[in-house]
Scaffold this active site. Structure first.
Site, PDB file in Angstrom:
ATOM      1  N   ARG A   1       0.835  -1.205   0.000  1.00 19.10           N
ATOM      2  CA  ARG A   1       0.000   0.000   0.000  1.00 19.10           C
ATOM      3  C   ARG A   1       0.873   1.260   0.000  1.00 19.10           C
ATOM      4  NH1 ARG A   1      -1.977  -1.272   6.013  1.00 19.10           N
ATOM      5  NH2 ARG A   1      -0.311  -0.251   7.164  1.00 19.10           N
TER       6      ARG A   1
ATOM      7  N   GLU B   1       2.497   2.956   1.853  1.00 17.30           N
ATOM      8  CA  GLU B   1       3.418   3.132   2.992  1.00 17.30           C
ATOM      9  C   GLU B   1       4.774   2.559   2.591  1.00 17.30           C
ATOM     10  OE1 GLU B   1       2.407   3.173   7.191  1.00 17.30           O
ATOM     11  OE2 GLU B   1       0.391   2.546   6.649  1.00 17.30           O
TER      12      GLU B   1
ATOM     13  N   GLU C   1      -1.261  -8.152   8.897  1.00 17.97           N
ATOM     14  CA  GLU C   1      -1.154  -7.026   9.827  1.00 17.97           C
ATOM     15  C   GLU C   1      -2.129  -7.189  11.002  1.00 17.97           C
ATOM     16  OE1 GLU C   1      -2.287  -3.332   7.987  1.00 17.97           O
ATOM     17  OE2 GLU C   1      -1.094  -2.164   9.391  1.00 17.97           O
TER      18      GLU C   1
HETATM   19  C1  BGC Z   1       2.257   0.725   9.850  1.00 19.56           C
HETATM   20  C2  BGC Z   1       2.768  -0.040  11.033  1.00 19.56           C
HETATM   21  C3  BGC Z   1       3.432   0.961  11.907  1.00 19.56           C
HETATM   22  C4  BGC Z   1       2.339   1.854  12.374  1.00 19.56           C
HETATM   23  C5  BGC Z   1       2.660   2.836  13.433  1.00 19.56           C
HETATM   24  C6  BGC Z   1       1.199   1.634  10.337  1.00 19.56           C
HETATM   25  O1  BGC Z   1       0.513   2.297   9.376  1.00 19.56           O
HETATM   26  O2  BGC Z   1       1.850  -0.094   8.819  1.00 19.56           O
HETATM   27  O3  BGC Z   1       3.299  -1.238  10.844  1.00 19.56           O
HETATM   28  O4  BGC Z   1       4.267   0.479  12.878  1.00 19.56           O
HETATM   29  O5  BGC Z   1       1.666   2.477  11.317  1.00 19.56           O
HETATM   30  O6  BGC Z   1       1.795   2.637  14.383  1.00 19.56           O
END
Ligand code: BGC
Length: 722
Positions: free
Chosen positions: A332, A334, A601
């Site tokens: 995604r 990120e 996740e």
């Molecule tokens: C990520 C996590 C990350 C978190 C912070 C998310 O959007 O995918 O893995 O550690 O944000 O809380």
């Protein structure tokens, strides 16, 4: 001599830089040094230089950029052509969550030098500068999140000379592992979904791209969307990619073409063919997995099929997210170096693969991003928080946990030396925050991210943020002290600080010897970080919280890695196994039973009724919960590096067999050689096969409490059943 060359750029999205050179004499050696602010691919006389894909990887491009050096002697001809194709990569993609903070540049640039030594001893250098010509390339658009468009109908046109550019980042020689193409995966099936869409299933969620071989005619289009799962109706699903388009668009120039992207990657198991000439067949597609080229070291197989699948998912989760930096997810919008995720998974990572070089590089990136007050941003390279101030417990602690675990795994003190000041800085940040010197109170945190003890859909658990933060303050301080002791530093001050933090935690957070905040995560952290006031009572509370919750875990990112360890450290290994082997939601095997090929996740990324967890945050390739493997390795197999040792020179072996597994065969290729522990239930006995490398000493304790001192060799033991 790359430092003598000039950075060059052009006014088109994906320029092709070309430099023609004539060679005067017979060549003894030719060395190319090259890098990009963006991603580059270099060809000399039509041959690709090296096998580093997505080079030069991701750093804070304002500070430093890694350059690569290739021996190109064998590629040189009298009249040679160097071609460098450049794309946006991480440097010119809007990475992360907010446009404002997340961009290093709006165009790719590159720099290179070719240093030739002739047989007669003469030397000559060819450098990038404004003499380099710019051509159009067939890549017309590229972006890490949105994907790539390649148009083979485009004519190669000269757009004039390159512009020189001032870039102040330090050029550093390659530190990390190279990213390379790895497994080639052919489709399991090509089928039409109930919606009537053509979908290709590669049978495995992965990171990489698809190579397409296709017959058609000039101008035909192949448009591909990428997705990780199908929805409950069996249709293609990619809403969880959020704003990332994750598309590949190819336009054919001739009657037969092969395409694959050069400057991007995708997280996918399925592709949907939005446009395709003719009927797609299996032979048209080949997925290529890419990740940092680390040596595989760990292996595990047991008599429980679900656990074997879970282990495979953990390995894939690591490969898919170790792409120059440790990312949260590969699909995604990120794909960021979330520090917490890396800290959580660190020990497991160093069992599965040799990750010393990989973390050497990422910890360099981290030191660069550390704030003057010692704070560590929650992502490294920091593309989202440059202007904000979120320094979260369990995330910033990657600055202490990662160097420490790398040291324990490989025994090289240098990693501690390089990172000691960064570790100290982080401890000082926590120490200096707020009015309480020995507690970390009131800062912003992610809490026990994704825990289940909050109302459904709420991402944060109910464990008190301040308790989590203060526990990590204590733990990081303890690691700093250990690192300092190894490096021969005077740690008196930090030893005293650690004692004060411990007693402040007791005064502030405890009641009757147990935490006021009664969650599985609170108990697990206190037990596993050795911070309990009354360990026995805390262990009983933890068991009660598991029982009261229908015998399942409720922990999130912060608590989960510690839960099973906390149970087995307090004599409840059987309960730890119960949680590990639980099949229903929530559990590790729930996702396995729902077809997962990587770690999810969320415990329920796909719910019992087939619906999805909110599309807004539902990755199917987040390795964090895969950290359970360090319990399997350290408790089920029972392999641990001794407290006073590192690099598997001195180890303890305390296997904890459980009949439900039948057998467990666990091994690791350490720097000393192979350590292997196999236990197997037989009719009347349990049989143990143990292998110790030369130069390692092992203290073995079998479940019947018999103890042995082992040196290099292979051993067989038996005990009665447990
Ligand atoms: C990520 C996590 C990350 C978190 C912070 C998310 O959007 O995918 O893995 O550690 O944000 O809380």
């Amino acid at each position: 001599m790359i430092n003598q060359a000039k950075w060059i750029r052009a006014d088109i999205a994906c320029p092709l830089f070309e430099k023609k050179i004539s060679i005067k004499n017979k060549i003894k050696s030719a060395v190319l040094q090259i890098t990009a602010k963006g991603i580059y691919e270099c060809l000399i006389n039509g041959v690709r230089v090296g096998d580093f894909v997505l080079a030069p990887g991701w750093t804070d491009y304002n500070d430093h950029i890694q350059y690569q050096e290739y021996d190109v002697t064998s590629l040189m001809e009298n009249n040679s052509v160097i071609e460098v194709k450049c794309g946006a990569g991480w440097a010119a993609t809007i990475m992360g969550l907010d446009e404002e903070f997340s961009i290093w540049t709006d165009h790719p640039s590159c720099i290179f030098s070719l240093d030739i030594e002739y047989e007669n001893g003469e030397k000559e250098s060819f450098l990038s500068d404004s003499g380099v010509l710019v051509y159009t390339s067939d890549v017309v658009e590229t972006d890490i999140y949105n994907g790539e468009t390649i148009d083979r109908t485009i004519e190669r046109v000269c757009c004039g000379n390159a512009c020189e550019e001032e870039i102040t980042a330090t050029l550093v020689p390659q530190i990390g592992e190279l990213i390379k193409e790895q497994e080639h995966i052919f489709p399991a099936s090509v089928f039409k979904t109930p919606k009537g869409e053509w979908v290709v299933d590669f049978g495995q969620n992965m990171t990489g791209y698809v190579k397409v071989r296709v017959k058609g005619k000039r101008g035909d289009r192949i448009r591909i969307s990428h997705g990780e799962v199908l929805d409950s109706d069996g249709n293609f699903y990619n809403e969880n990619m959020r704003a990332a388009k994750c598309e590949a668009l190819y336009i054919m120039g001739g009657e037969y073409e092969e395409f694959k992207p050069t400057f991007t990657f995708y997280g996918f198991r399925y592709i949907r063919l939005d446009e395709f000439p003719g009927i797609p067949r299996i032979e048209n597609f080949e997925a290529i997995e890419v990740h940092s080229d680390m040596k595989r070291t760990g292996s595990f197989v047991c008599g429980h099929e679900g656990l074997n699948r879970l282990y495979s998912n953990i390995i894939w989760g690591q490969k898919d997210n170790f792409l120059d930096i440790p990312t949260d997810c590969p699909q995604r919008d990120e794909r960021l170096g979330w520090t917490g995720d890396a800290q959580i998974f660190m020990r497991t990572a160093a069992i599965n693969y040799d990750v010393e070089k990989f973390f050497d590089k990422w910890l360099y990136d981290m030191r660069v991003e550390q704030r003057p007050n010692g704070a560590i941003p929650t992502v490294v390279p920091d593309c989202i928080h440059r202007l904000t101030h979120l320094y979260a417990a369990g995330w910033g602690d990657s600055s202490t946990v990662c160097p420490w675990e790398v040291y324990k795994a490989y025994g090289n003190e240098r990693i501690l030396k390089d990172n000691f000041e960064c570790m100290r800085g982080w401890v000082e940040y926590m120490h200096n925050f707020g009015d309480e010197e020995y507690l970390w109170l009131g800062d912003g945190h992610y809490g026990d991210w994704c825990a289940l003890d909050n109302k459904d859909g709420d991402k944060r658990g109910t464990t008190d943020d301040d308790l989590i933060a203060s526990c990590f303050f204590a733990y990081s301080t303890s690691l700093l002290v250990k690192a300092g002791d190894i490096l021969g530093k005077d740690m008196t001050e930090y030893k005293a600080m650690y004692k004060k933090i411990r007693s402040a935690i007791w005064d502030y957070f405890m009641e009757d010897g147990v935490p006021k905040c009664k969650t599985q995560t609170a108990c697990s952290l206190l037990i596993n970080f050795d911070l309990c006031q009354d360990k026995q009572k805390t262990a009983e509370l933890l068991l009660k919280l598991i029982r009261d919750n229908g015998n399942h875990l409720t922990t999130g990112f912060v608590g989960t890695p510690h839960l099973l360890h906390a149970l087995s450290k307090t004599g409840n290994t059987k309960t730890a196994y119960d949680l590990l082997l639980r099949e229903q939601y929530p559990s590790w095997l729930y996702s396995v039973n729902h077809g997962a090929t990587t770690i999810w996740e969320h415990w329920d990324g796909i719910k019992e009724d087939g619906s999805m967890w909110d599309a807004e945050m539902n990755s199917f390739n987040h390795y964090a919960y895969g950290a359970v493997f360090d319990w399997i390795f350290g408790v089920c197999a029972g392999i641990n590096v001794k407290d006073d040792s590192a690099g598997y020179k001195g180890i303890t072996i305390e296997p904890n067999p459980d009949e439900r597994l039948g057998f467990a065969d666990t091994s690791i290729d350490t720097r000393q050689g192979k350590v292997r522990v196999l236990w197997r239930y037989m009719e009347e006995f349990i049989r143990y096969e143990i292998e110790i490398p030369n130069g390692t000493t092992a203290d073995l304790t079998l479940p019947d409490l018999k103890k042995y001192q082992l040196t290099g060799g292979k051993y067989i033991f038996y005990t009665g059943k447990v």
